[in-house]
Design an enzyme around this catalytic site. Structure first.
Site: not given
Ligand code: NAD
Length: 534
Positions: A291, A325
């Protein structure tokens, strides 16, 4: 926002005593913080690993209140060894859980739903304090968990397989659904309760154990939710590892992606990180559910109810300070209503109060981190460089403590590069169009495919919009905003949004294995004719 321990005390001291937003003093915020932590069984220092027992020997992370910059509390994260042990314990716990009939699993999820609902206010407030969304949205997010848990309890009595006609006499074919094993959940900072909630409620009902890594900057919320669930498991004499927690950052997330004991990895976050995670999981032929980011448009057509559309656009673009999102980032207005609509929208934006999310009059809280403020500023600069104009807002409010920016409306070409990417901040880009087909084409002309809305009074336009020539997004709304989808149907998008479905009618199937079974009850097996079997 979070930081590794040492630097935090200075930030707290620097922020102390300053006025917050309009009318909320830091002492009032401090009082609310300690009462909220206490109500949820949290302390100033907390363990961030749960697998039946609490532990944590990784780095100590201090999470910050994005409205003040002050430290909320500390959580000790998981080490690599602790993640590995937790995966073993979750694997073992699932062996018992999978043998419980699904309706009995549903009953445990129902108790979890009730326990979460009982703490709705305190949890919602913690989300406001730690993530930065306004309190009503924090409570609303907890309610989403509760609603999806209701949905999952219903599912526990309706996850039906099939009996298929066999072409062979005396044979029956069945489609049977069985649990996967261990479901890993990696979630984003902006929905620190709901994303885990709807994954875990469905995954548990399906007979899986769940191992959760939330965003490090919302670690307190992860611990608070897990404490509530741990009590329910204990009361039912079930292993705590069924709802395991491994607080951590990139390192823990990457280890989860690589580990074969994670049968499904459900990842919610940015497209950039989601791609890396998907590739790592794919490298071991594992299964992932993604997602990812959105870049959602609202189209307001000439025949729309403009009062309705105005309210929807404001809510969709400014709510959660543009950090959903499903936030509306693009507004496509028909020529005939463009000027009057923009004028009214800008007037409405000027009434939006930006401030502390605990203040009931505030609609727009802070961004989550200084990095988010920098991304906002970059987005604003790009608008100028790419031929756009700022119609209102456009500034970071650096004179306030915390990470505030002004909700912003721009006028810019629909295909300017800054419009085509997700800037996770309250910036709404307005473009004008002359016919609906063109607007639909522009809606679809971004890499993401999460949510979309059309405002129109015409059934012809509505059905075109939801049909094969319409929106290419996972969420396709009419006369409600991009973030107005119902629980149970919400979430899931196409293209660079990842294609996952964490909720909705068939989402449960992603948390199970489908097996096709053929049962021969004929007593005969007409194979290998001509061979004599002694
Ligand atoms: P992010 O991608 O920076 O982090 C998401 C998660 O991934 C965190 O728990 C982080 O610690 C972890 N992470 C970071 N690097 C990683 C790696 N190399 N391997 C595995 N895990 C890792 O996102 P964010 O800034 O926390 O959230 C915002 C983003 O999430 C926006 O792009 C938003 O659109 C998206 N989002 C999407 C939905 C949906 O349902 N489509 C819902 C909520 C947020």
């Amino acid at each position: 926002m979070y930081r590794i321990r040492r630097a935090a005390a200075a930030a707290a001291a620097a922020a102390g005593g300053r006025p917050m937003g309009r009318g909320l003093s830091t002492s009032r915020v401090a009082q609310t913080t300690s009462a909220t932590l206490k109500a949820l069984g949290l302390d100033s220092y907390n363990l961030g690993v749960y697998n039946g027992a609490w532990g944590g020997s990784g780095s100590i992370v201090e999470t910050l209140n994005p409205a003040t910059g002050e430290v909320l509390g500390a959580v000790q994260q998981a080490s690599a060894r602790e993640l590995s042990e937790t995966l073993d314990l979750a694997t073992a716990a699932q062996l018992t859980w999978r043998t419980l009939p699904a309706p009995r699993r549903g009953e445990v999820v129902r108790q979890m739903r009730q326990a979460i609902a009982d703490k709705r206010q305190a949890l919602g407030r913690l989300v406001a304090l730690e993530m930065g969304k306004i309190e009503a949205e924090g409570v609303g997010e907890v309610q989403e968990y509760v609603d999806v848990a209701d949905f999952a309890v219903g599912l526990s009595r309706s996850m039906a397989g099939k009996v298929l006609p066999s072409e062979r006499p005396g044979h029956a074919m069945l489609e049977v659904w069985n649990p996967l094993g261990v479901v890993g959940v990696i979630s984003a900072f902006n929905f620190p309760v709901a994303v885990y909630g709807w994954n875990s409620a469905v995954a548990l009902t399906c007979g899986n154990a769940v191992v959760w890594k939330g965003a490090p900057s919302t670690s307190l919320t992860s611990v608070a939710v897990t404490k509530i669930l741990a009590e329910v498991l204990e009361a039912n004499a079930l292993p705590g590892a069924l709802c395991s927690l491994v607080c951590g950052g990139e390192d823990v997330g990457a280890q989860m992606a690589d580990d074969r004991r994670v049968d499904l990895l459900s990842f919610t976050g940015s497209t950039r990180v989601g791609l890396q995670v998907a590739q790592r999981v794919q490298a071991r032929f594992g299964r992932s559910l993604l997602e990812l980011g959105g870049n959602n448009a609202i189209i307001v057509h000439a025949d729309a109810d403009l009062d309705l559309a105005l309210r929807a656009v404001l809510f969709a673009a400014v709510g959660t300070a543009g950090q959903r999102c499903t936030t509306a980032r693009r507004l496509l207005l028909h020529d005939s209503i463009h000027d009057a609509f923009v004028e009214r929208l800008v007037a409405a934006y000027k009434q939006v109060r930006v401030g502390n999310p605990l203040d009931p009059g505030v609609l727009c809280g802070p961004l989550h981190s200084p990095a988010a403020v920098a991304a906002f500023e970059q987005g604003i600069e790009d608008v100028g460089l790419q031929g756009g104009r700022i119609l209102c807002g456009g500034r970071a409010l650096r004179h306030l403590p915390g990470f505030f920016v002004e909700p912003t409306v721009t006028s810019i070409a629909h295909d300017a590069p800054v419009v085509l990417r997700e800037v996770f901040a309250p910036i709404l880009h307005v473009s004008r169009y002359s016919n609906l087909d063109q607007a639909i084409q522009w809606n679809n002309a971004v890499a993401q495919g999460l949510s979309s809305s059309l405002f129109t009074a015409s059934p012809e336009h509505m059905f075109r919009w939801i049909g094969p020539e319409g929106s290419d997004c996972g969420i396709v709304n009419v006369n409600i905003p991009t973030n107005g989808a119902e629980v149970g149907g919400a979430f899931g998008g196409e293209k660079e949004t990842g294609g996952g479905r964490e909720s909705g009618s068939t989402a449960w199937q992603q948390y199970m294995r489908r097996q096709t079974c053929t049962i021969n009850y004929s007593g005969a097996l007409p194979l290998a004719q001509g061979i004599k079997f002694e």
